[in-house]
Design an enzyme around this catalytic site. Structure first.
Site, PDB file in Angstrom:
ATOM      1  N   GLY B 151      24.835  37.155  35.588  1.00  0.00           N
ATOM      2  CA  GLY B 151      24.993  35.764  35.173  1.00  0.00           C
ATOM      3  C   GLY B 151      24.224  35.498  33.900  1.00  0.00           C
ATOM      4  N   CYS B 152      24.580  34.409  33.234  1.00  0.00           N
ATOM      5  CA  CYS B 152      23.936  34.088  31.959  1.00  0.00           C
ATOM      6  C   CYS B 152      22.457  33.749  32.151  1.00  0.00           C
ATOM      7  CB  CYS B 152      24.673  32.947  31.264  1.00  0.00           C
ATOM      8  SG  CYS B 152      24.927  31.476  32.280  1.00  0.00           S
ATOM      9  N   TYR B 153      22.171  32.813  33.067  1.00  0.00           N
ATOM     10  CA  TYR B 153      20.770  32.460  33.303  1.00  0.00           C
ATOM     11  C   TYR B 153      19.954  33.662  33.765  1.00  0.00           C
ATOM     12  CZ  TYR B 153      21.767  27.389  33.021  1.00  0.00           C
ATOM     13  OH  TYR B 153      22.098  26.122  32.616  1.00  0.00           O
ATOM     14  N   THR B 155      20.256  36.765  33.125  1.00  0.00           N
ATOM     15  CA  THR B 155      19.967  37.668  32.017  1.00  0.00           C
ATOM     16  C   THR B 155      18.739  37.203  31.237  1.00  0.00           C
ATOM     17  OG1 THR B 155      22.279  38.336  31.802  1.00  0.00           O
ATOM     18  CG2 THR B 155      20.885  38.604  29.841  1.00  0.00           C
ATOM     19  N   GLY B 156      18.738  35.925  30.855  1.00  0.00           N
ATOM     20  CA  GLY B 156      17.601  35.396  30.105  1.00  0.00           C
ATOM     21  C   GLY B 156      16.324  35.368  30.923  1.00  0.00           C
TER      22      GLY B 156
END
Lengths: 343, 343, 343, 343
Positions: B151-153, B155-156
């Site tokens: 997921g995007c979140y 990853t960060g």
């Protein structure tokens, strides 16, 4: 393969040159990135996006003749008047010069002196300079050592209207342009202070912007047309949207009008012609060298055509590299293949 | 050279895959860009930035087994639950599958079923799936045919805190993340209606966002840590800024903390470690596959580290291509060389 | 009816005071709007929104004692350190002083001197000063002549967490705040240069912002709690969203949590409590003196509460006027009735 | 004191009416806020900014005749065609009707039918309707029961150019207008989806927007002029900036031009004339009923004048209340005193 110098590399157009040159297949090295103020500082400290790409390059401040001797091509990304002081030395050193300032854009030095309010420091060189809009002057660009890279607004405006003017379809064109804030450069000012501009949109220099004579000069070569221009500051970072309002006794269907543009720009690597009724989008040209042209509306003796460019790329540094490519016989799209975003 | 299929190519992650694949040196062809709703429509009509890059590619809707047979690698950019219905057929056809949905991200199917409220349609395949964060699982990615793209979140968040957790420096991490609106996808809704969100910034799903168990799973492999997560919608288009607040009896200087990160991520092609006190910038990662990590502040039993990614690139499609590169033994940065912008 | 002076009227908080005082029913006149730099210039040239409201008022630069003599109340909207030099004279002149700087916000002068790195110029006055958050100190505000108007971040943070802390529900609170760019003031700088910040969101002073001791001081009066704070610059003009992450062995339902807030703030004219799960919206408080509080989520030993204020209004000038209203026995909402916008 | 009804209160113009009426000194009560879809729901759930102002008002859906009987004045904030179905009943009930749709804006029903592509449902009432731009039609507004509130673009355009046209200074005016996204209404669509529009700026309906005949009708009453109009969607929430490009054999100094405007609008409570060269700012009119007019540039047979309004206030609901004030003999500025912001 060429060795490159950038005179004035700390601003946005300097940074954009560095970004685009980093992966250019014909660039051996960016040898100089000059900045008097930042001499000795790594360029990535100012352009942190390039941290990996230029780990060792530092801002330097060498003698212009030396830069000209060491480089095959030098981009000058300094304010007008500063450029014309440097260019003779760079040329003397032997480099091809692509000047992003306004100093060599005018066929007639008098026009420059009138609009910029200064005496030209190198009028004899001005005659050698070619206005670096490849879509109009590709052949001359190939044969000169001094390319005057166009202004951002003129690029969007001229490309939006050239076919109209050359076909003689309109008598008057009013360009109403809206630019992102990066067009004002990297230096903070009240005009681009976020609280002041982020929810505002304002015209400035509405009848006397210095890009007006540049647009007039180039469109005047294509046909007889009355040209007006009003720029606006819009609350976005990168991009210029130009709406060209053409007036005249126009008898053409939007579809034909579009067809005219398709033919006019046939084979152009950086002009993308939209469908009838389709507005060009700023995100689609962001970071790219494209100029998207569209809308093609006709009504009541008026034609509307709109263009979209990234003011830092096709409007400045991307076009400068396109000019380098043309001048040195590289693939015209070399280093400029980025297709743009959605969204 | 590989032949590629994209299942679900009309959304933002699908478009971003198309953008990045257009110039990928190891991609022979994007053979399929599927969309049931848009079958027969040229992909550039939805993604006008790609007008020149895919002049002829149309959305299609073939049988999944056929896609799997014709392609070496298939990216599934469809909503969760839809993916797990398709993946078995794609694998059966013989393709490597890189799934951008959440369907195969959890080691434990029960966690998936609890947080997503559905029964898993292919639990037997779930065991083969590898969580596709190359920085943590590069070796397993090389050996699987089913890569679950993070997921995007997560990853960060994971990349911001992994060294902290693996070193056991903190007991608790609270991730406060701020995402651009493109993270909500291409479908208009009240939440992303410009007048509602453009001058607002709001938390949502503050204690129960579905990306929380994903972050917990991965950080839990690195150390014993209590993890909390609250996402926010921020008024920008692309980018996720994650501020990791670590709590613990920390005895470390910011400089050492940074050094720890430099070593931890040594050799990683897409992690750029900022200087002490330097916040990562969203424009510097925009459109790129980089995760910039920085800040490195310590005070009163708390550590603060921040990361910046582009939610559509490193947070989705760029990372998917990185996974493809790893899986097929291509240069890991192939097609992902874009350095980012300033500004 | 009172006669008012504004010392430092050219900035954003000065302008906001002028805006709100223009229609205040208890204000006879704004007699002074000072600015050394702009002396003699009409205030509307700097604040063109007030063109009609102050057609004749000019910036002036009189002696502080004189201002104190002529005015019933003086707002000092000058940088810290400048305020403490002026306030003694203003008080000597006989005015009530509402100071928007940090100079008199700390009960303990040592804390001020440590965090601001300067010696306090009027430590004897510091004891008379009252921290001007009416929700916590209404009675003391009524009885003092020196009101220290709270910082913008502390206002949003303290009001978001006060009930949590007073009830002893949490042991730790981490405030993750996001401020619009107007919080940085009217002076242009690189940080608020539109191209740099418009599509970015960055933490700054993550563990040592000067508003931290202010939050600690006030919450420390309400209960025993560990307080952390990290501010961020967000790409919007007006507004601060604060997400309060509370940690502790919390046993409460979101509904009860909200009820607690409703009771705690019962009768408060400027606190609006949102529904469970409803995030406060920045547009709903824009230009108003409201602090909207909401979200009320609970999960895994964590509580999340969020607040929204306009940093220039409740976070500065609106609260200053609220303090004037309280101090002079006016209707507390006088001049502050604006309900906010949608959108 | 009047009792008010709002037919269609769930959208942005309905919400803006509620906001402005909440503190209007001549409004006894807002009795009806209708919405078929939201019947029974508190209005503040849709307009959370008004939580305190309308704690008990719910959306209702009564019979139009009943609304007309119970109210002194009814605002119809429904789409065109819906309005003309309702207005006869509201008038029959006895209320004054202020219609924010386009249904009664045209003197000639044929023009309406041609541009809106529908048959007019109440042509006999159309003759009674007065175009509600008080600056041009104040006296007629006082004597009618059916006020056709102007469109947002026409308000900004007509006020920018009326003096030019009435003085016969120009032969042609091209209006290039840029609107914030709230002008598109509360319903989400692709056009106003944040990722699509936030960093873009695009023209739409460039030669055939429905507001064009409205502008032509009103300016045609003032003089003989050729009128063109192109609207753009700009990345901001509230506000319309209109640049009027006037062409003609103009012999006037900017200072005289400004003087002409000052005299023309002498005594107008909501027109603020800027200095020569000063662009009107959108933040200065935000949330207000002002139309700021400025720039006043002249060059090469062209005049440029710009105006700024808030599309939801002077461009819709504020002007509707101004019309109510005029019609009922209230102070024209009642409920509309907000001076605007900086920034």
């Amino acid at each position: 393969m060429v060795v490159v110098g950038i005179v004035g590399a700390s601003g946005y157009t300097g940074g954009e040159l560095l970004r685009l040159l980093a992966r250019h297949p014909e660039v051996e090295e960016v040898r100089y990135a000059t900045s008097r103020r930042l001499e000795g500082k790594p360029v990535w400290k100012v352009h942190p996006n390039l941290r990996r790409d230029y780990p060792d390059l530092e801002f330097s401040d060498p003698d212009p003749v030396e830069i000209g001797e060491d480089c095959d091509v030098v981009f000058t990304a300094v304010p007008h008047t500063a450029a014309m002081e440097l260019v003779p030395d760079l040329l003397e050193g032997g480099a091809v010069v692509i000047d992003l300032s306004a100093d060599f854009r005018f066929d007639d030095v008098d026009v420059y002196e009138e609009w910029y309010g200064v005496e030209h420091a190198a009028p004899e060189l001005n005659d050698e300079a070619v206005y670096g809009l490849p879509e109009l002057h590709r052949d001359e660009i190939r044969r000169t050592d001094l390319i005057a890279n166009p202004g951002c607004y003129p690029t969007g405006a001229i490309l939006a209207a050239a076919p109209l003017v050359e076909e003689g379809l309109v008598d008057v064109v009013i360009f109403d342009s809206k630019s992102g804030t990066s067009g004002a450069g990297a230096k903070p000012s009240e005009v681009t202070h976020h609280p002041e501009c982020a929810e505002d949109l304002t015209p400035y220099n509405p009848t006397d912007h210095r890009h007006l004579p540049e647009i007039r000069q180039e469109l005047g070569k294509l046909g007889d047309v009355e040209v007006h221009f009003t720029p606006h500051l819009a609350p976005l970072v990168r991009g210029i949207e130009t709406t060209a309002h053409g007036l005249g006794d126009v008898e053409i269907e939007p579809k034909e009008l579009r067809e005219l543009y398709v033919e006019y720009y046939d084979g152009e690597p950086f002009i993308r012609v939209c469908e009838v009724g389709e507005a060009p989008r700023l995100w689609a040209v962001r970071g790219t060298n494209y100029c998207d042209v569209g809308v093609f509306a006709v009504g009541d003796g008026r034609v509307v055509v709109a263009s979209a460019i990234d003011n830092l790329t096709k409007g400045a540094s991307g076009q400068a590299i396109q000019n380098m490519n043309v001048r040195f016989g590289f693939e015209e799209t070399a280093g400029l293949e980025e297709p743009g975003y959605h969204p």
